[in-house]
Design an enzyme around this catalytic site. Structure first.
Site, short mmCIF file in Angstrom:
data_model
loop_
_atom_site.label_atom_id
_atom_site.label_comp_id
_atom_site.label_asym_id
_atom_site.label_seq_id
_atom_site.Cartn_x
_atom_site.Cartn_y
_atom_site.Cartn_z
N SER A 296 0.84 -1.19 0.00
CA SER A 296 0.00 0.00 0.00
C SER A 296 0.87 1.24 0.00
CB SER A 296 -0.89 0.01 1.24
OG SER A 296 -0.06 0.27 2.36
N LYS A 297 0.22 2.34 -0.37
CA LYS A 297 0.92 3.60 -0.48
C LYS A 297 1.46 4.06 0.88
CE LYS A 297 0.30 7.65 -3.37
NZ LYS A 297 1.15 7.34 -4.47
N ARG A 298 0.80 3.61 1.94
CA ARG A 298 1.20 4.05 3.27
C ARG A 298 2.63 3.64 3.62
NH1 ARG A 298 -2.12 1.36 6.67
NH2 ARG A 298 -3.54 1.03 4.95
N GLN A 299 3.04 2.47 3.13
CA GLN A 299 4.36 1.97 3.54
C GLN A 299 5.47 2.28 2.54
OE1 GLN A 299 4.54 -1.71 5.47
NE2 GLN A 299 2.38 -1.78 5.91
N GLY A 300 5.17 3.04 1.52
CA GLY A 300 6.23 3.36 0.57
C GLY A 300 5.61 3.72 -0.77
#
Ligand code: GLU
Length: 515
Positions: A279-283
């Site tokens: 997901s975008k949250r982790q990178g």
């Protein structure tokens, strides 16, 4: 069985950027087509008007072509320098600058609406679909009661009971309606073959009466993609695992139309190192972000190819060109298990590609990153020439992970270093010994004729002079030239900055240490 030519498609819904998972899907489709002499189609699935983003289609096509994943058929941009010269068979009616090649178009779903409407009517007429007028409130209540009873959330077919007249009257009265798939209640198991997973069985009782046409008249993904895959003669549907639960609905649609199903391949999920869904949250997940950070398209392709596929047979080969991948790729070697997105591996691959690039190409790709840095713009003009940048690139490349890092650890090649006099002496040497070493270096370097001012000759001369006691001689010189604890060897720095700057920096340090 007749042997029909392979036709595959990448069918993204443009959201504004190309997700690395989308890149992997596009790549596997492309590789499969290339390997088998087939056709790779780019189709745009833009029927979800709520998610429409201006410019998204264009940026997606551009990103794909920038990664050298060039379709044989389908959508392309007229003014993209990456696009091979092509004769458009059709220009898009709604997207200026977007054209198409191939005889199965339009390849943009929003330009195919009458086709879907016609097929939806056909399904209604044959009893495989029906109009539904249920309101959002009723559907919400239904879902709540199903949840309370711990039942799977499914539409209860209420509107299937409406008579033809009733349906016609309600439509004539302007009541909004959708078209739903009529999943036969006695259908039993739905079985389909998947190249990655083998036979997949799902009970029809678990399949909802999927909406096929929305109240706005647009088809949903399910109807549009099945109709298009059939009309475009797609032989293999290769897509991400997230579409696996939709496949039974598609199989029912193929059956309802009396069409052959294509072969399915669902690619493993991409996971974060903690095994959660990428997901975008982790990178970063957008291809564009990786390019902006200075990852090379070739490295990204190589990396993405290995997310879920491996060359098998004990091969340890890790570096692959696109052409090599097309030869090696095989669904037998695609894993079912999720593939972990290991950013360190991408870094490693990128560094390998940077090391292997011809210097002219590396300079061309890295200098845009360099030229916007503050230490570059504030440098003297003679440090901004192509020749100077080439030399910097040559000594920086060994340590680069991304192009964007260029020069960051070698600022002293652009601006004068601030030298800490305490750093100049090698391991407990006195100020006198250090001064003596610097004076000796200055005298030797001053005598080197311009013709010998090369990286190699400078290295030979300085190493010969250093003899056994390398640290005593080379350390103070390196610090005088770079001001840094860690830097490339002094001959590399001297070669880049030239004789005058080299002698000036040594003199400055001699003065500094005797103060
Ligand atoms: N439009 C779908 C997507 O955005 C395509 C899924 C498929 O390939 O069938 O991924």
């Amino acid at each position: 069985m007749t042997h029909c030519p392979i036709r595959v498609r990448f069918a993204p819904s443009p959201t504004g950027y190309l997700h690395v998972g989308g890149l992997r899907t596009a790549l596997y489709n492309y590789l499969f087509a290339k390997k088998h002499g087939g056709t790779f189609i780019l189709r745009i699935e833009d029927t979800d008007r709520d998610r429409f983003v201006d410019g998204a289609l264009e940026s997606l096509v551009k990103s794909l072509e920038g990664m050298n994943i060039v379709p044989d058929e389908g959508v392309f941009l007229l003014d993209d320098p990456h696009t091979p010269a092509r004769v458009a068979s059709r220009h898009s009616e709604t997207y200026p600058g977007v054209s198409e090649v191939g005889s199965y178009g339009p390849y943009i779903q929003s330009e195919r609406l009458p086709i879907y409407a016609q097929y939806a009517e056909q399904l209604i007429a044959s009893g495989h679909a029906y109009r539904c007028f249920c309101s959002r409130e009723r559907l919400d209540l239904l879902r709540e009661s199903e949840m309370a009873a711990h039942k799977a959330s499914k539409y209860d077919k209420l509107c299937l009971k409406l008579s033809e007249d009733e349906v016609a009257n309600r439509i004539a009265a302007g009541e909004p309606s959708v078209v739903r798939l009529n999943v036969p209640e006695d259908r039993g198991d739905i079985v389909f073959h998947d190249l990655v997973r083998g036979d997949v069985t799902i009970h029809a009782g678990n399949v909802d009466d999927q909406i096929l046409v929305k109240t706005d008249g647009y088809p949903t993904y399910h109807l549009a993609s099945v109709v298009d895959d059939h009309l475009m003669e797609v032989t293999h549907v290769i897509r991400g695992e997230e579409w696996l639960p939709s496949t039974p609905k598609h199989v029912l649609l193929y059956e309802a139309f009396g069409w052959d199903t294509p072969v399915f391949s669902h690619l493993p999920l991409l996971l974060n190192p903690d095994k959660s869904k990428l997901s975008k949250r982790q990178g970063d997940v957008a291809v564009e972000d990786y390019l902006a950070k200075g990852y090379l398209p070739e490295a990204l392709i190589n990396f993405v190819a290995l997310l879920g596929w491996n060359p098998g047979q004990g091969s340890t080969k890790e570096i692959y060109t696109l052409a090599e991948l097309a030869l090696a790729f095989d669904f037998a070697q695609v894993n079912k298990a999720g593939a972990v997105f290991d950013a360190r591996k991408l870094d490693w691959l990128n560094a390998q590609y940077i090391k292997a690039l011809p210097i002219v190409e590396l300079v061309e790709k890295a200098s845009p990153f360099l030229r916007e840095k503050e230490f570059f713009t504030s440098a003297q003009d003679n440090r901004k020439t192509d020749e100077y940048v080439t030399r910097v690139t040559e000594i920086a490349r060994e340590r680069l992970t991304t192009l964007a890092e260029i020069g960051d650890e070698q600022r002293f090649l652009f601006v004068e270093p601030v030298v800490d006099s305490a750093l100049l002496p090698w391991k407990g040497n006195s100020a006198d010994t250090t001064t003596e070493a610097l004076v000796r270096a200055k005298d030797i370097l001053a005598d080197i004729p311009d013709i010998d001012w090369t990286r190699q000759r400078l290295g030979e001369i300085l190493l010969a002079e250093a003899g056994e006691k390398r640290g005593d001689f080379l350390w103070p010189l390196r610090v005088a030239l770079s001001g840094a604890k860690q830097s490339p060897p002094p001959q590399d720095i001297a070669w880049v900055i030239g004789k005058d700057a080299t002698l000036l920096r040594i003199r400055t340090s001699i003065r500094l240490i005797s103060e």
